[in-house]
Design a protein around this motif. Structure first.
Motif, PDB file in Angstrom:
ATOM      1  N   VAL A 123       0.870  -1.177   0.000  1.00 43.85           N
ATOM      2  CA  VAL A 123       0.000   0.000   0.000  1.00 43.85           C
ATOM      3  C   VAL A 123       0.903   1.221   0.000  1.00 43.85           C
ATOM      4  N   VAL A 124       0.509   2.255  -0.754  1.00 40.80           N
ATOM      5  CA  VAL A 124       1.304   3.481  -0.853  1.00 40.80           C
ATOM      6  C   VAL A 124       0.407   4.671  -0.535  1.00 40.80           C
ATOM      7  N   VAL A 125       0.897   5.581   0.334  1.00 42.92           N
ATOM      8  CA  VAL A 125       0.175   6.814   0.643  1.00 42.92           C
ATOM      9  C   VAL A 125       1.095   8.004   0.388  1.00 42.92           C
ATOM     10  N   SER A 126       0.484   9.130   0.037  1.00 41.99           N
ATOM     11  CA  SER A 126       1.262  10.330  -0.242  1.00 41.99           C
ATOM     12  C   SER A 126       0.436  11.575   0.058  1.00 41.99           C
ATOM     13  N   ALA A 127       1.130  12.686   0.207  1.00 40.85           N
ATOM     14  CA  ALA A 127       0.477  13.968   0.449  1.00 40.85           C
ATOM     15  C   ALA A 127       1.326  15.077  -0.161  1.00 40.85           C
ATOM     16  N   CYS A 128       0.673  16.177  -0.515  1.00 44.18           N
ATOM     17  CA  CYS A 128       1.414  17.327  -1.043  1.00 44.18           C
ATOM     18  C   CYS A 128       0.676  18.612  -0.681  1.00 44.18           C
ATOM     19  N   ASN A 135      -3.025  19.086  -7.877  1.00 42.30           N
ATOM     20  CA  ASN A 135      -2.064  18.040  -7.547  1.00 42.30           C
ATOM     21  C   ASN A 135      -2.176  16.869  -8.517  1.00 42.30           C
ATOM     22  N   VAL A 136      -3.379  16.616  -9.040  1.00 38.37           N
ATOM     23  CA  VAL A 136      -3.578  15.549 -10.021  1.00 38.37           C
ATOM     24  C   VAL A 136      -3.143  16.035 -11.407  1.00 38.37           C
ATOM     25  N   TRP A 137      -3.576  17.233 -11.783  1.00 36.29           N
ATOM     26  CA  TRP A 137      -3.246  17.760 -13.109  1.00 36.29           C
ATOM     27  C   TRP A 137      -1.747  17.907 -13.317  1.00 36.29           C
ATOM     28  N   PHE A 138      -1.040  18.333 -12.273  1.00 32.48           N
ATOM     29  CA  PHE A 138       0.395  18.563 -12.397  1.00 32.48           C
ATOM     30  C   PHE A 138       1.228  17.357 -11.978  1.00 32.48           C
ATOM     31  N   GLY A 139       0.571  16.251 -11.673  1.00 32.56           N
ATOM     32  CA  GLY A 139       1.280  15.002 -11.393  1.00 32.56           C
ATOM     33  C   GLY A 139       2.074  15.001 -10.106  1.00 32.56           C
ATOM     34  N   GLN A 140       1.625  15.749  -9.098  1.00 26.09           N
ATOM     35  CA  GLN A 140       2.385  15.831  -7.854  1.00 26.09           C
ATOM     36  C   GLN A 140       2.383  14.496  -7.114  1.00 26.09           C
ATOM     37  N   THR A 141       1.272  14.118  -6.524  1.00 27.05           N
ATOM     38  CA  THR A 141       1.224  12.848  -5.805  1.00 27.05           C
ATOM     39  C   THR A 141       1.326  11.670  -6.764  1.00 27.05           C
ATOM     40  N   GLY A 142       0.895  11.858  -7.996  1.00 29.85           N
ATOM     41  CA  GLY A 142       1.025  10.809  -8.998  1.00 29.85           C
ATOM     42  C   GLY A 142       2.481  10.459  -9.265  1.00 29.85           C
ATOM     43  N   TYR A 157       5.972  -6.986  -5.726  1.00 30.73           N
ATOM     44  CA  TYR A 157       4.830  -6.598  -4.899  1.00 30.73           C
ATOM     45  C   TYR A 157       3.634  -6.245  -5.768  1.00 30.73           C
ATOM     46  N   LYS A 158       2.458  -6.514  -5.238  1.00 32.35           N
ATOM     47  CA  LYS A 158       1.216  -6.093  -5.878  1.00 32.35           C
ATOM     48  C   LYS A 158       0.672  -4.928  -5.071  1.00 32.35           C
ATOM     49  N   VAL A 159       0.603  -3.749  -5.674  1.00 30.84           N
ATOM     50  CA  VAL A 159       0.070  -2.571  -4.995  1.00 30.84           C
ATOM     51  C   VAL A 159      -1.448  -2.687  -4.989  1.00 30.84           C
ATOM     52  N   VAL A 160      -2.008  -2.926  -3.798  1.00 27.60           N
ATOM     53  CA  VAL A 160      -3.449  -3.160  -3.669  1.00 27.60           C
ATOM     54  C   VAL A 160      -4.229  -1.893  -3.339  1.00 27.60           C
ATOM     55  N   GLY A 161      -3.522  -0.801  -3.053  1.00 24.43           N
ATOM     56  CA  GLY A 161      -4.224   0.435  -2.754  1.00 24.43           C
ATOM     57  C   GLY A 161      -3.292   1.618  -2.623  1.00 24.43           C
ATOM     58  N   THR A 162      -3.816   2.785  -2.978  1.00 21.31           N
ATOM     59  CA  THR A 162      -3.076   4.037  -2.813  1.00 21.31           C
ATOM     60  C   THR A 162      -4.031   5.071  -2.230  1.00 21.31           C
ATOM     61  N   LEU A 163      -3.445   6.060  -1.566  1.00 18.55           N
ATOM     62  CA  LEU A 163      -4.247   7.153  -1.023  1.00 18.55           C
ATOM     63  C   LEU A 163      -3.417   8.430  -1.094  1.00 18.55           C
ATOM     64  N   ALA A 164      -3.993   9.464  -1.698  1.00 21.97           N
ATOM     65  CA  ALA A 164      -3.318  10.751  -1.837  1.00 21.97           C
ATOM     66  C   ALA A 164      -4.144  11.841  -1.177  1.00 21.97           C
ATOM     67  N   LYS A 165      -3.447  12.796  -0.598  1.00 26.19           N
ATOM     68  CA  LYS A 165      -4.115  13.961  -0.020  1.00 26.19           C
ATOM     69  C   LYS A 165      -3.407  15.206  -0.522  1.00 26.19           C
ATOM     70  N   GLY A 166      -4.149  16.103  -1.096  1.00 24.31           N
ATOM     71  CA  GLY A 166      -3.611  17.372  -1.563  1.00 24.31           C
ATOM     72  C   GLY A 166      -4.040  18.504  -0.650  1.00 24.31           C
ATOM     73  N   GLY A 167      -3.406  19.659  -0.822  1.00 29.57           N
ATOM     74  CA  GLY A 167      -3.774  20.841  -0.060  1.00 29.57           C
ATOM     75  C   GLY A 167      -3.422  20.769   1.407  1.00 29.57           C
ATOM     76  N   CYS A 168      -2.312  20.151   1.730  1.00 30.14           N
ATOM     77  CA  CYS A 168      -1.940  19.952   3.139  1.00 30.14           C
ATOM     78  C   CYS A 168      -1.497  21.234   3.835  1.00 30.14           C
ATOM     79  N   ARG A 169      -1.105  22.237   3.076  1.00 28.11           N
ATOM     80  CA  ARG A 169      -0.705  23.502   3.699  1.00 28.11           C
ATOM     81  C   ARG A 169      -1.899  24.163   4.373  1.00 28.11           C
ATOM     82  N   LYS A 170      -3.070  24.111   3.728  1.00 29.92           N
ATOM     83  CA  LYS A 170      -4.269  24.708   4.304  1.00 29.92           C
ATOM     84  C   LYS A 170      -4.892  23.819   5.361  1.00 29.92           C
ATOM     85  N   GLN A 171      -4.926  22.509   5.089  1.00 31.60           N
ATOM     86  CA  GLN A 171      -5.585  21.575   5.999  1.00 31.60           C
ATOM     87  C   GLN A 171      -4.572  20.502   6.396  1.00 31.60           C
TER      88      GLN A 171
END
Length: 190
Positions: A123-128, A135-142, A157-171
């Protein structure tokens, strides 16, 4: 079931650390997680000598990379988290992956790579800081997902899930919906 959690975030209370904390906390009882804050590890950079490919171990002096490598060898699953730096994973996490390559994949005599963790889950998680949808359009977390998936794919490995969170500076915290997604990722691991 043994699970290794690699936290590439420099902040123990940051968004990536929170996400990984929720994933680790909601693993089933039969799962035992070993978490590593990559920024706290003492890991020297790889010298590129390629001796690890023939020996099956790193020839550099003993450091935390050797310890993580042995745990990865015995682990049944992997959870990786990294904030987005310039559209990629953190440098410390990349250095760690460089140092443990001999545990992740082998090599045939003709040089063809052989995955050593075939069938294991990840599983892979990321934030920006970039807000959604930029963040999706500019390929940040991608970019983080692409680079980590590439390493994990060649390792089997088989990546069974990912989770990205954008806008971490505000929230800087997780919403209840994002916490629920972390719980779902934990269920996908086991």
């Amino acid at each position: 079931m043994k699970i290794v959690v690699l936290n590439g975030s420099p902040r123990r209370g940051g968004v990536v650390s929170q996400m990984l904390g929720h994933v680790a906390a909601h693993l089933p009882e039969q799962c035992r997680a070993e978490e590593f804050f990559v920024h706290d590890l003492q890991v020297k950079p790889c010298t590129g000598c390629m001796r690890c490919r023939t020996l099956g171990r790193c020839v550099l002096p003993e450091d935390d990379a050797h310890r993580v490598a042995e745990l990865l060898r015995d682990a049944d699953a992997l959870v990786v988290g990294s904030p987005c730096y310039w559209g990629n994973m953190t440098g410390e996490l990349k250095v760690l992956f460089d140092r443990v390559v001999y545990v992740m994949m082998g090599e045939r005599e003709n040089g063809i790579p052989v995955p050593l963790h075939r069938g294991k889950r990840a599983v892979v998680v990321s934030a920006c800081n970039t807000v959604w949808p930029f963040n999706v359009w500019f390929g940040q977390t991608g970019g983080v997902f692409r680079s980590v998936r590439e390493i994990l794919r060649w390792s089997g490995y088989k990546v069974v899930g990912t989770l990205a969170k954008g806008g971490c500076r505000k929230q800087g915290g997780l919403t209840p919906r994002e916490i629920m997604k972390c719980k779902k990722l934990a269920k996908k691991i086991c």
